[in-house]
Design a protein around this motif. Sequence first.
Motif, short mmCIF file in Angstrom:
data_model
loop_
_atom_site.label_atom_id
_atom_site.label_comp_id
_atom_site.label_asym_id
_atom_site.label_seq_id
_atom_site.Cartn_x
_atom_site.Cartn_y
_atom_site.Cartn_z
N ALA A 122 0.82 -1.14 0.04
CA ALA A 122 0.10 -0.13 0.12
C ALA A 122 0.75 1.27 0.01
N ASP A 123 2.02 1.12 0.47
CA ASP A 123 2.76 2.28 0.94
C ASP A 123 3.55 2.88 -0.70
N ALA A 124 3.61 1.90 -1.65
CA ALA A 124 4.16 2.33 -3.07
C ALA A 124 2.91 2.91 -4.03
N ARG A 125 1.78 3.18 -3.63
CA ARG A 125 0.89 3.80 -4.45
C ARG A 125 0.05 4.79 -3.62
N PRO A 126 -0.58 5.77 -4.13
CA PRO A 126 -1.37 6.52 -3.56
C PRO A 126 -2.52 5.90 -2.56
N SER A 127 -2.88 6.55 -1.38
CA SER A 127 -4.21 5.79 -0.72
C SER A 127 -5.47 6.01 -1.53
N GLY A 128 -6.47 5.21 -1.07
CA GLY A 128 -7.62 5.39 -1.86
C GLY A 128 -8.21 6.82 -1.48
N ASN A 129 -7.91 7.19 -0.40
CA ASN A 129 -8.43 8.54 0.24
C ASN A 129 -7.85 9.55 -0.95
N ARG A 130 -6.59 9.64 -1.14
CA ARG A 130 -5.80 10.36 -1.95
C ARG A 130 -6.28 10.51 -3.38
N ALA A 131 -6.48 9.45 -3.74
CA ALA A 131 -6.99 9.19 -5.35
C ALA A 131 -8.42 9.92 -5.38
N ASP A 132 -9.34 9.78 -4.29
CA ASP A 132 -10.84 10.27 -4.36
C ASP A 132 -10.46 11.72 -4.43
N TRP A 133 -9.77 12.45 -3.46
CA TRP A 133 -9.59 13.71 -3.62
C TRP A 133 -9.08 14.36 -4.72
N GLU A 134 -8.11 13.66 -5.31
CA GLU A 134 -7.49 14.09 -6.47
C GLU A 134 -8.62 14.35 -7.49
N HIS A 135 -9.31 13.23 -7.57
CA HIS A 135 -10.49 13.26 -8.52
C HIS A 135 -11.57 14.45 -8.31
N ARG A 136 -11.79 14.63 -7.12
CA ARG A 136 -12.54 15.57 -7.02
C ARG A 136 -12.05 17.22 -7.40
N TYR A 137 -10.88 17.39 -6.99
CA TYR A 137 -10.09 18.61 -7.37
C TYR A 137 -9.54 18.70 -8.54
N SER A 138 -10.12 17.82 -9.61
CA SER A 138 -9.53 17.87 -10.78
C SER A 138 -10.57 18.60 -11.89
N GLY A 139 -11.81 18.89 -11.15
CA GLY A 139 -12.99 19.57 -12.05
C GLY A 139 -13.00 21.11 -11.71
N GLU A 140 -14.13 21.41 -11.54
CA GLU A 140 -14.73 22.87 -11.21
C GLU A 140 -14.27 23.17 -9.66
N GLN A 141 -13.91 24.37 -9.48
CA GLN A 141 -13.68 24.93 -8.12
C GLN A 141 -15.01 24.38 -7.12
N LEU A 142 -14.56 23.92 -5.77
CA LEU A 142 -15.58 23.17 -5.01
C LEU A 142 -16.06 24.42 -4.10
N TRP A 143 -15.27 25.14 -3.58
CA TRP A 143 -15.61 25.93 -2.52
C TRP A 143 -15.77 27.40 -2.72
N SER A 144 -16.13 28.37 -1.97
CA SER A 144 -16.21 29.71 -2.23
C SER A 144 -15.06 30.23 -2.26
N GLY A 145 -13.83 29.96 -1.60
CA GLY A 145 -12.73 30.65 -1.57
C GLY A 145 -12.58 31.33 -0.20
#
Length: 352
Positions: free
Chosen positions: A119-142
């Motif tokens: 598991a240490d040789a790859r991104p965690s599942g949680n990291r992959a999930d958030w990378e996916h979420r932040y790959s699109g439009e802005q999520l928060w107000s700023g």
Amino acid sequence: MGGSAAGLAAALQLGRQRRSVIVVTAGEPIDEAAADVVAVRRNGGEILRGRVRRVSRTDDGRFRAELASGHAVVGRRMLAATARGDDVEDLAGAERIDGDGSRVAQAVGDGLDREDRDADARPSGNRADWEHRYSGEQLWSGNPNGTLVNEVSGLPPGRVLDVGAGEGGDALWLTEQGWAVTASDISQHALDRIEAEASRRGLRLECQLADANADEPFAPEAFDLVSAQYASIPRTPDSRGVRNVLRAVAPGGTLLVVGHDLDAMRAAIDEGAAPAFDPMAYVHVEDFARVVADSRDWVVEVHGKRPRPPGAASASHHIEDIVLRARRVSDEPHPAEPDDIGPSRAVETRKA
């Protein structure tokens, strides 16, 4: 998907291998006290009460499961753990794992061996999930979180760690107030957004790619303020995320943890407004509160429910926060106290 014993066994096996797991219960009620449910959540797995209506493939090869509630969940791998296929229009090639729990767990374990057991040789599942979420439009107000602004405005600027900095609303505001900021997040996409906005404003801060559940993700005792505003830290059996955050606070420094009011979220679920995530799979404010309240190394200054300050964009049922502010005492010896039966703690209760 599916809340059967087979599905929970598969979810637990995946969770133990640090995969991000979401179990959908086919609409069946969740026994919150059941051993398998507790075990899945202790390993960071989410359990959603709902029914999958359709499964499709995304452009990047992931699965997208559309729920009857209107929410959708996206994952790299999808397992159909029940015989409810007739309820789903199209499984889009999802793997079926009907069978008893032990055989399913073994099959999933064998599959992980083939993929990559380290598991240490790859991104965690949680990291992959958030990378996916932040790959699109802005999520928060700023904008900075209002509770952070209220609690920090009276503190002298120093070194601050923003845990789960997201797109940087808090980190950028703190920088403008004179703090030396380390913005930490599990997603590089999120940090890239912070750096771009900081450059646009002419601000300088440090961005750190880190998983709060990793081994020593933050410098120990290095920050005058550690802020975790609605941080999504999956549970682990050893509570290492909580320990890592607390360890980062310098002697004399302040811990500020803010989270959603879980009572309101449970009420929303009971009324049929099921959220798109399982709050019980993540670390809560109370997890931090229990540790600091039982330690002579901390003084609890604020702990309680607060109305969310104006300007916070959230779902309608997120109208109150749970706030914990605690100060780590200095390295000086504790004074002797007669008839001392426990830690001395100053607790302040006040409304925002």
